[in-house]
Every structure is written in structure tokens, then in C-alpha cells.
Write an enzyme that holds these catalytic residues in place. Sequence first.
Site, short mmCIF file in Angstrom:
data_model
loop_
_atom_site.label_atom_id
_atom_site.label_comp_id
_atom_site.label_asym_id
_atom_site.label_seq_id
_atom_site.Cartn_x
_atom_site.Cartn_y
_atom_site.Cartn_z
CE1 TYR B 86 0.96 2.58 0.89
CE2 TYR B 86 1.70 -0.09 0.88
CZ TYR B 86 0.86 0.83 0.66
OH TYR B 86 -0.41 0.91 0.44
CG ASP B 145 -2.26 -9.91 -2.49
OD1 ASP B 145 -2.57 -11.01 -2.85
OD2 ASP B 145 -2.13 -9.21 -2.34
CG HIS B 385 2.98 -0.06 -7.31
ND1 HIS B 385 3.11 -0.92 -7.85
CD2 HIS B 385 3.12 -0.11 -6.36
CE1 HIS B 385 3.14 -1.96 -7.14
NE2 HIS B 385 3.17 -1.26 -5.63
CE1 TYR B 467 -2.66 0.43 3.49
CE2 TYR B 467 -2.20 -1.43 5.54
CZ TYR B 467 -2.18 -0.74 4.22
OH TYR B 467 -1.35 -2.06 3.76
NE ARG B 468 2.50 -0.34 4.11
CZ ARG B 468 2.33 -2.00 4.22
NH1 ARG B 468 1.47 -2.25 3.90
NH2 ARG B 468 3.50 -2.70 4.21
#
Lengths: 524, 524
Positions: B86, B145, B385, B467-468
Amino acid sequence: MSTAVAAVPDAALDAFAAALGDDAVLTSDTALREYRDPFSFASWDDYTAAAVVTPTEVEQVQDVVRIANEHRVPLWTLSQGRNNGYGGPAPRVKGSVIVSLRELNRVLEINEELAYAVVEPGVRWFDLYDAIQAGGHRLMPSIADVGWGSVIGNTLDHGLTYLPQAQDQAAWCGMEVVLPNGELMRTGMGALPGSKAWHVYKRGLGPTPDPLFMQSNFGIVTKMGYWLQPYPEVYMPCWLRVWNDDALPQVVDTLRGLMLDNTIRNVPQIVNIVLVAAVVSRRDQWWDGDGPIPDEVLDKIARELEFGRWMMRFALHEDEAVADLKFERIKRAFERIDGAEVWGTKCAPEDAAALENPHERVQAGVPSLDLNEMAAWDGGQSGGHVGFSPVAPMTGADAGALRELLRGKVEGAGLDYMAALIATNPRCFVHITLIIFDTENEAKVRAAYDVAKQLVRECAQRGYGEYRAHLDFMDLAAEQYSFGDHAYRRFNETIKDALDPNGILAPGRHGIWPKGMRERQNGA
Amino acid sequence: MSTAVAAVPDAALDAFAAALGDDAVLTSDTALREYRDPFSFASWDDYTAAAVVTPTEVEQVQDVVRIANEHRVPLWTLSQGRNNGYGGPAPRVKGSVIVSLRELNRVLEINEELAYAVVEPGVRWFDLYDAIQAGGHRLMPSIADVGWGSVIGNTLDHGLTYLPQAQDQAAWCGMEVVLPNGELMRTGMGALPGSKAWHVYKRGLGPTPDPLFMQSNFGIVTKMGYWLQPYPEVYMPCWLRVWNDDALPQVVDTLRGLMLDNTIRNVPQIVNIVLVAAVVSRRDQWWDGDGPIPDEVLDKIARELEFGRWMMRFALHEDEAVADLKFERIKRAFERIDGAEVWGTKCAPEDAAALENPHERVQAGVPSLDLNEMAAWDGGQSGGHVGFSPVAPMTGADAGALRELLRGKVEGAGLDYMAALIATNPRCFVHITLIIFDTENEAKVRAAYDVAKQLVRECAQRGYGEYRAHLDFMDLAAEQYSFGDHAYRRFNETIKDALDPNGILAPGRHGIWPKGMRERQNGA
């Protein structure tokens, strides 16, 4: 501040009538009487409205807000106005115009697959339950003890309900709000047009505003999602009874363990003998002496009604095999306490409505007015109470300390100590104290308010703050939240002034005053 | 908007150094390199900082904010800045001063009785776990995670974690916040000096501001309570495997039932073969052709690694007898799906750290970096990513529709579809889509960003919002939340301008721009 008074110009009333219709603007004494604090002494008129408007559509709510801005009229919104014990429908500022949302009362959706409903503010527990039944849905709503309240109104006041999905008061999901400038906003995923996740995910992209509309005056909520509980295999209402008043700390410590490990996952209520007796009897059956009911009489009531000095109601909503295991574990844990007994009865969820005991119906989402009987304990039809409700960590030490302080002060004022410790999550409880009186006995009414206000300060000094405050001491209660020289109050005021520059929406609610009405004072 | 650039005057840097010490103000290229988006193409410099300041005390955070106001310097705060996918630590506005809270990193309290911790923003999952172990506490934190992230940082970004207490992202309780004007505020019961309930009850008296500090730029959180899970009798990590890619809808529908009835109460993750394979292998072991890995190769990977086309990881934290009952029920429910298998292994909670599989450790709150391996799928050390993560109702129909859309678009762009559906509560899932690429292959990087942006619009049109959002398309994502002609955005802007009139705090975060930097634009 408590003497703030507004005057509503006729032009404003005319404008309301033009927008909503003549029948939707009430100003007669008879009409207004219904919107007073039901438990205040009759001659007190600090918290009385000048008019009531009753919109039936969201657009009309927007109209009302625009007119109020134009004429600088303070509004006071209510969904049903049944938060009796905290002021009921009455406005903080005398002469306000009440916006009653009782007629904005549609159940807009019931989604069985995802187990939620969408309601308007006038929807009562009764209405939601009826709509679920009428649709044949195998779903239970989490409801308050008395069925006449509003789903939205209760949620916005941080009210407590008792099914698992409402632990931590978290059953709401997704709102529509009329802002003080008349704009309509949808929160969370609802801000996305055509959103599929509005009522299943509490957030959107960016900050989540919903909790900002609870216990505040930043907007009027016109729609809300509310999570429901699918029927479990069995519903099992359960009881714990202890005979010794001093067993309370052990009960609380044991409960914490059973909630932290998810054995008990609804919202249990630990009630003392006075409260549980008040549902089924009247004070004068037991005691006609001066002052509070003495300990030995309380023991007698406990024995005769077979309620014990403290009872805890709770319920399991589980597969039958899991319920059996959990019940055994719970029984084993509590019965380590001297004289404690635990019992429960399994029933099919569809049969819960036929249960005789209203406490057992409530925890299955079946509403009634039966539990409102407790209001009649002292004075019958003229019985009343003020709620004083601090929050504490779920430890025996905190429960014991609060009971000592609250019982001592309330009984010291000549009144009975009526208590419900409600475990809203595994880590804390709200100690609802119903300070009760006959509303026709002015001395008792004054004593009740006085001791409540004294308790606001005394509890705050010990680190216990109120979760909700009565109209008459909202300022005093808010005053206690003073960290950083009242940084939280200034934060709220900054937001208030930005969203509502004319200060029209519910001035004074929970201690938040708009710029034009602010004067610093030390509590009430 | 995406080209907004700030210039930091030397006088501001001098003032920061005077307040924090010379060592706490970093401006060298070497130092700043660490604070770039780790996965952006090397030559892109849209999101680069001019300096980094590293306060070690709350008072220094207040100093930084005051200096920024004085010199009109845009700040960008990070706790650890590990929200890779992000944008990581990178600021939205080029030339901002990063306020790194990595050195404000104390675990301030661990309360075993009430099962919570209080942490500063620099505290990572590793640090919290270590502090719990060092104190000998029988408590599990709910963690992300990858163990290097910040407890507070992840919470403020609406990040997902996997233990029962974190369903609905609800493990936070009680904050301390430095406001944009430099004032220090405590939220909820923390506003009461000496409060005992700050970290056990999420609200105070009045509106609850905490969620307003998540995904926003209204304050800098300097302390937060975080709920922990007491050790259950057994910890039982479990797996579901299906061999058919099209079984996803049935998996989701079955899971919903098992979560709504509380059988599964942690936060399960349904991952596709590409994601689960990426933890233990590299793309080029399986496929060296052009474009996305074809279906028959995915089937081969699924067979050889014995992962199936979809796996679901979940865990039980229960009494042993309850775990046995629940496991049987779960197995029965899922094994109605053709070819589905369910297995799990009970272990003592204190032995969870020794489990070989990092997925099984994570759900017991044991952090590591092992799961970060997935970032290396394409390109090894230079693998990266972008996260694209819409929210959907927990139905098979929604899961199927999203998979079709996302897989089609991502593979259409020549990239692999790497998916994790995370069930944050029983009613919805977040579909994390990791659009992966070798960061040294500019064509692939551009393709990944392009398809992510296309998906923002396409999903929003179908009612699925993010959501983000990644730094590079925060504006575009926020733009989709347009109900009422962008009422929600105006609401946020009104609050932003009131709290932060100089617009110094994290301008642009999640689409919220201060007055001085606002220009309307349609998305990116």
C-alpha cells in the site's frame, strides 16, 4: 448552563408546518406533556420543549434542519425518547423544538442470509421483532429490557442489549445521517453508491464516523443496519443465585474467566435483590419504615422470593452438545462460591416467546413491557428513578469497591440501592444504579438527584466514569472527563462548531455546547 | 494532486534538530532510501520524503507538530511503515517530513487479569510477543502475517489480524493522541484522569473519537490498548483444501454459517494456490512462459505441493471437549463439498511457537517473517506487489463474482491472480488481491498499477469498495465513495480544516486533503 432557554419564533413554526403539514407540528400543552421527563417532579420545568415536529420522511428531516438553521432554532431529536432514567424525551435546553422520529418507523430490510436488518429511527424493539416474525425469519434481535424503545435511539445512547452479537454494544453496522447543514451522508461502505457491504462491514475507506453520532449532537441518524442472531440449535436461559451479599466479587471474577474464554458470550446481568424483587412486587409489601430497607428485610425478601441477594441472568445460544458442555463448566466454576446455585433450561428458539419469565424472553430477543414493572417499586404508577451508571473493569475488587460506595451513598440518602451490573464485554461492566423514588414525593426526588450528582464526582475521583448521563447532570458528568485540561471537550467543541456553526442541533447533549451557548462552569 | 510537492525550509529542520537532537533528523539520501515504497520502480520518485524525524517521547511528537505548524511543513507519520503493498513508509506528498515513531516503542503495560496490553506506536508484533513471553503471561496477541509491523500502525490502517478478539478489527481499546494543534487527548474512559476503564471499555461519555484516527490524518496516536486472548485449553490450527477452483462459492457459504453460529470464531483466510505456493516456492520453478500461469500448471502446482486450488486456514481456541465437537461439525459441513478435506492438530498453547508451519504459528500470535516470502514469488529479492482489496458480503455469489472479475482482469494484464479472502467478521470478507511483479521489470510494474486502478473503478461500479488503498490510487479509491455528491468527503474535509487549519498532518492520506491543497479531480 442548566438554565439555558430558547424562544422559537412563530415564523419558524409556520415554516415547519408548511414543510411537514399542520398536523406534524404540535404545540399544545397536552401534546407537549408526553415529551417531558416522565420521572421528574411535576412542577419542575427546566427541560420542556416549545414544540414537537414529526417528520415521516428523510427529506422532511432535512427540511426541519434547514428551517432550524434559518431561524436559529435549537432542535432536540428523539427516536422514541424512552431512555427513562436519563431524562426520557425531554430536551436539554428549555424551549427547544423536539424532532420526534417516532413516525419515521419502517423496517427497510431483513436479510436472513447475512443476518441483519435495516431500520429507521422510529422502529421499536417490538416493531423489529414483529417484522422478523412476520417474515418467518429464524433470526433473533438483541433487545433492551423494555420493548418500547427504539433500536436506533438505544444504539445512539450507548444503550445495552443482551444477545451475543451485541457484546461491546457492537450490533450496529452502517448509518445514514442528516448533517446539521441538512446534507445527507451515508457512512462506511454506504458512501459507495450501490454498495453491497454497507451493513456487513463497519468501515469504509477513510475514517469511520459512525461512533461520532452516538451520545452527541453532530447529526440525525435516519437509517442504521443492525446485526441479528440466526436461531441456534438450542436457546438456554440460565440463572445464578447467591445468598450472601458479599459474594459479588467472587461472582464477577468467575464471570470474567468464563467470558474471556467465550464460554458465556451473551451480555449477562448481575442484579441485586431489590431490582429483581421490583419486577414482581412492590416496596410497601416488604417495608413501611423510614429510610432504606434494612439488611435483614432484604434477606427475608431474598428467601421468600427465592431470588438470593444477587442473581445473574445469562443465556447460551449454541448447538445442544456445546450448550451441555458449557453449562457444566459454568456450573462447576460458580458452584465453588459458597452457597451458589446455577440452573438453566434448554428450549427451542421458536418456543422462547412462550417462556413465562420476561428475563428469559429478553435474552432470546422477545420484547415486552413486563420488566418496566421495576419502575413502580416505590410509588406504583408514580414510581420513578434516576440512572447513575459508572463503568468499571471486570474484577471482583472493582465490583466490591463500587458496591460499597454506591450502596453506602444511596442508602445514606434514605433510598434503596437497586443495582444491575451489566457485563457488556468480557473486560468490563456497567454498574447501572437505579436511584428510585416516588415522583410525588418531592423530598425523595430531590434526595435522589442530589445523591446521583454527588456520586458522579465521588466515582470519578476513584477512576469510574459514567457511561451515560441524566439530562440534569450531563454537564457535571462530562466535566469529569478533563484529561489534558479538557482536551476531549475542546475536540468535541471544535467538531461541533465546524459541523453546526449555528448550533441548532441538540445543544448540550452529553455536555457538548455550540459556540454561541458556551460558558464555562464547573458542572451543574 | 498526485504531483503535490512540498519544500521544507531549513529553519524547520533546525527547529526539529533543536527539539529532538541532531541525530533525530535524517536528511541523507541513504537514510531516506529506507523510507521509500519498497515495491515501486526504482526511478519513480513521486512519493519521497525530504527528511525523517524520530521522536522518542510523546512530548517530542508534540514539539514536532508545533514546529510543523509554525513553518507550514507537511508531516507524514508512520509507526513502522510496513504496510507494503500500500506504499510502505512513503509519504503521499513529495517533500514531506516523515515522523517515524519506530523509536517510541515501549510496551507500557500487560494486564494478565483483564487480558490487554498498552503499547506505543513503534511496538512491533515481535516486541509485543516478546514482552508477553518475558513476563510469563499466558496470553496471545492477535497479529498480522508478518511480524515486523506495528500494532498501532496496523490498527490505524484497518489492518487484519487473525485471533478471535480481533474479529471485526475490534481488538483496540483506548487511545492517546497528539492532535494537529499539538494538544494531547485521551479517548474513551482515558479522558477521565486516573481512569480504571480506559483499556477495557471502548467508549467514554459522549461520542467515541477513536475510529476517526484510523485511515485519516486527524491526529498522531501515541498510545493504544490492545486486547489479548488468554491461553485456551487447546489451540487447534486447522486446514480446508479443495481441488476445484470453482468450489470457492460453496466454501464461502459454508463458512458464513459456521461463523454466524460461533463455531469458527477467529479470522479465517481462504487463499488460492498462487498465494500459498509463493510462501514455499518461486514462480520460475513452475512456469517460464509469457503471461499468467495457465490453469493446467496451477492444477499441477496444487497437486505437487498438495495444497489444492484453494486452502482455508483457521483455528480453534477452546476447551478440548468443545474443540472436538466444533471440529467434527466443521468437517461435516465442509466435506459436503465435492473433494473437500478438513484436518487439524491440537496443541498446547505454550507449544505453538514450535509449530513448523508459519500459518499455524500466526493464528496463535507467534510472529515471524516467514510469510513475507510470498513477496519474492516473481523476481526473488526484487519481487513486489500492489494490494487491491475490496470488501464483499460473505456469500458464495459475491465470492464467485469477485473471483471472476479479479482473476480475469489481473490475468488479462499478464500477471498472476494471487488471492486471500479474509473473513474479518461472519458477514463479510476482504478480498486481498496481491498484484505481483518483479520490481526491476518496469513493464510489469506499470501493468500492475494500471490494472489495480482499473479494478478500483470496476469493482466500485459493482458495489465493492476498497478497504484500504495504495498511496498511488488513494484519491481514485476515495473518489468512489461519492454518495450524496461526496457528502462523506466534505464531512472529512470539514473536520480536517477545523482540527488542522494549517493542513500539516499527512495531507492526502486516504483522500483527505486540507483546504490549502484541495483541487477537485476525478481520481488519479
